[in-house]
Scaffold this active site. Structure first.
Site, PDB file in Angstrom:
ATOM      1  N   GLY A 174      -0.256   4.809  -0.990  1.00  0.00           N
ATOM      2  CA  GLY A 174      -1.354   5.436  -0.258  1.00  0.00           C
ATOM      3  C   GLY A 174      -0.846   6.545   0.647  1.00  0.00           C
TER       4      GLY A 174
ATOM      5  N   GLY B  35       0.843  -1.205   0.000  1.00  0.00           N
ATOM      6  CA  GLY B  35       0.000   0.000   0.000  1.00  0.00           C
ATOM      7  C   GLY B  35       0.871   1.244   0.000  1.00  0.00           C
TER       8      GLY B  35
ATOM      9  CB  ILE C 205      -2.720  -1.690  -7.317  1.00  0.00           C
ATOM     10  CG1 ILE C 205      -3.365  -2.299  -8.528  1.00  0.00           C
ATOM     11  CG2 ILE C 205      -3.443  -0.457  -6.870  1.00  0.00           C
ATOM     12  CD1 ILE C 205      -3.499  -3.774  -8.453  1.00  0.00           C
ATOM     13  NE  ARG C 206      -2.912   3.707  -5.527  1.00  0.00           N
ATOM     14  CZ  ARG C 206      -3.243   4.405  -4.452  1.00  0.00           C
ATOM     15  NH1 ARG C 206      -3.823   5.572  -4.559  1.00  0.00           N
ATOM     16  NH2 ARG C 206      -2.991   3.935  -3.238  1.00  0.00           N
TER      17      ARG C 206
ATOM     18  CE  LYS D  71      -7.214  -1.607   8.059  1.00  0.00           C
ATOM     19  NZ  LYS D  71      -5.790  -1.760   7.714  1.00  0.00           N
TER      20      LYS D  71
ATOM     21  CE1 TYR E  96      -9.900   0.188   6.323  1.00  0.00           C
ATOM     22  CE2 TYR E  96     -11.066   1.305   8.090  1.00  0.00           C
ATOM     23  CZ  TYR E  96      -9.901   1.050   7.400  1.00  0.00           C
ATOM     24  OH  TYR E  96      -8.735   1.666   7.799  1.00  0.00           O
TER      25      TYR E  96
END
Ligand code: SER
Length: 337
Positions: free
Chosen positions: A13, A10, A36-37, A157, A153
């Site tokens: 982010g 991540g 992913i980015r 978690k 979410y």
């Protein structure tokens, strides 16, 4: 020989961006990041970035074959509002992704003969208060209270916290040869506010959105009522919490999951703070009842005294310092450019 490294998922982010900058500043350059980015260009030059899906087992197998991973910061997640629109995708990323990473940390611990640290940001969303009366009765919620999330979410978690504890303490408990187990450590964050990035897909986003809109000179309609209250934290304190819990001696930690927080504000008070620095800001309230229900179910504040006692947690930025020294000057600079 495989290179010793810390893996950050991540990484593109909000938390990832701030964490990488902090680790690089501290001279920790042996980082492999996964998202992913792509990474922001100014940091991607300094580290190895792998672009891909955390659920892609063959991609992870490739990373493991090249690197000896001594710690994992597993930040990848779909946040609470977005997860309500795509619950299965959220479960896949938030739970299945975490399970894949826990298995990797587990194997690595066994091969290296020492526990790999697994650092996991959890969230205020794991709490669920039934109504505003109980929210007012339980102002500072402790770790074991109200663990009744009402979002995908939050449920993801909470379950992943449990998986982390399981993998650290009970994994293969019936096998004759107990493996060396990983070392899971987690902090439950309040709403986070960064001066450099705007969150997307969260339900605590009304705070940072209000501030960034004001700095850009854009009107903002807040999606919760003025009296909606949750705790917040400035991003430098969030990454400090992750790095500090990772560095704490195991013997000091009486738990694996800790509340951490800084200050609590209602949306109306948040607006007042924004107006103090951006007096022209146009901030109205147009509550979205469904998103407001989620915020209403989150505690007004967290009790983080165990983190303070066990590993010396103490945020550097209270409300005043957050706005005056971190948020406002950096945000102004950002939008003036
Ligand atoms: N910021 C998160 C969200 O709003 C809560 O941890 O989803």
């Amino acid at each position: 020989m495989r290179k010793k490294t810390t893996l950050i998922t991540g990484a593109s982010g909000e938390i990832g961006d701030a964490l990488i900058q902090k680790l690089l500043k501290e001279g920790k350059t042996n980082l492999v990041t996964l998202d992913i980015r792509p990474l922001a260009p100014e940091i991607s030059r300094q580290i190895t970035h792998v672009q891909g899906d955390i659920c892609d087992q063959s991609l992870l197998a490739r990373i493991v074959s090249e690197y000896e991973i001594d710690a994992i910061y597993h930040l990848a997640a779909l946040l609470s509002t977005r997860a309500e629109f795509t619950p299965e995708a959220a479960h896949k990323v938030n739970v299945e992704g975490t399970l894949v990473l826990l298995n990797i940390a587990s194997d690595q611990s066994q091969w290296q003969g020492k526990p790999v640290k697994f650092i996991f940001p959890s969230s205020i969303a794991i709490y669920g208060l039934p109504d505003l009366t109980e929210k007012a009765n339980f102002l500072h919620v402790r770790e074991w209270e109200w663990n009744n999330p009402r979002t995908m979410y939050g449920s993801n978690k909470l379950y992943c916290e449990m998986l982390g504890i399981y993998f650290s303490e009970y994994f293969r408990q019936l096998a004759s040869d107990r493996p060396v187990m990983l070392d899971f450590r987690s902090v439950r964050f309040p709403g986070l506010i960064s001066a450099f990035t705007v969150p997307s897909g969260g339900t605590s986003d009304f705070g940072p959105e209000m501030l960034h809109a004001a700095a850009k000179g854009e009107p903002y309609a807040c999606f919760v009522r003025e009296d909606s209250r949750i705790p917040f934290m400035a991003m430098p304190d969030a990454v400090k919490a992750l790095v500090d819990i990772a560095a704490a001696p195991r013997s000091a930690l009486s738990r694996r999951v800790y509340n951490v927080t800084s200050f609590s504000l209602s949306a109306g008070e948040f607006r007042q703070w924004v107006l103090k620095y951006f007096p022209q800001a146009e901030i109205s309230f147009e509550p979205d009842i469904k998103r407001n229900d989620i915020v209403d179910s989150w505690p007004a504040d967290l009790d983080d005294r165990i983190a303070r006692k066990d590993w010396g947690w103490n945020p550097d930025f209270d409300i005043t310092r957050s706005f005056e020294e971190y948020l406002v000057p950096n945000i102004k600079m950002r939008y003036q450019k």
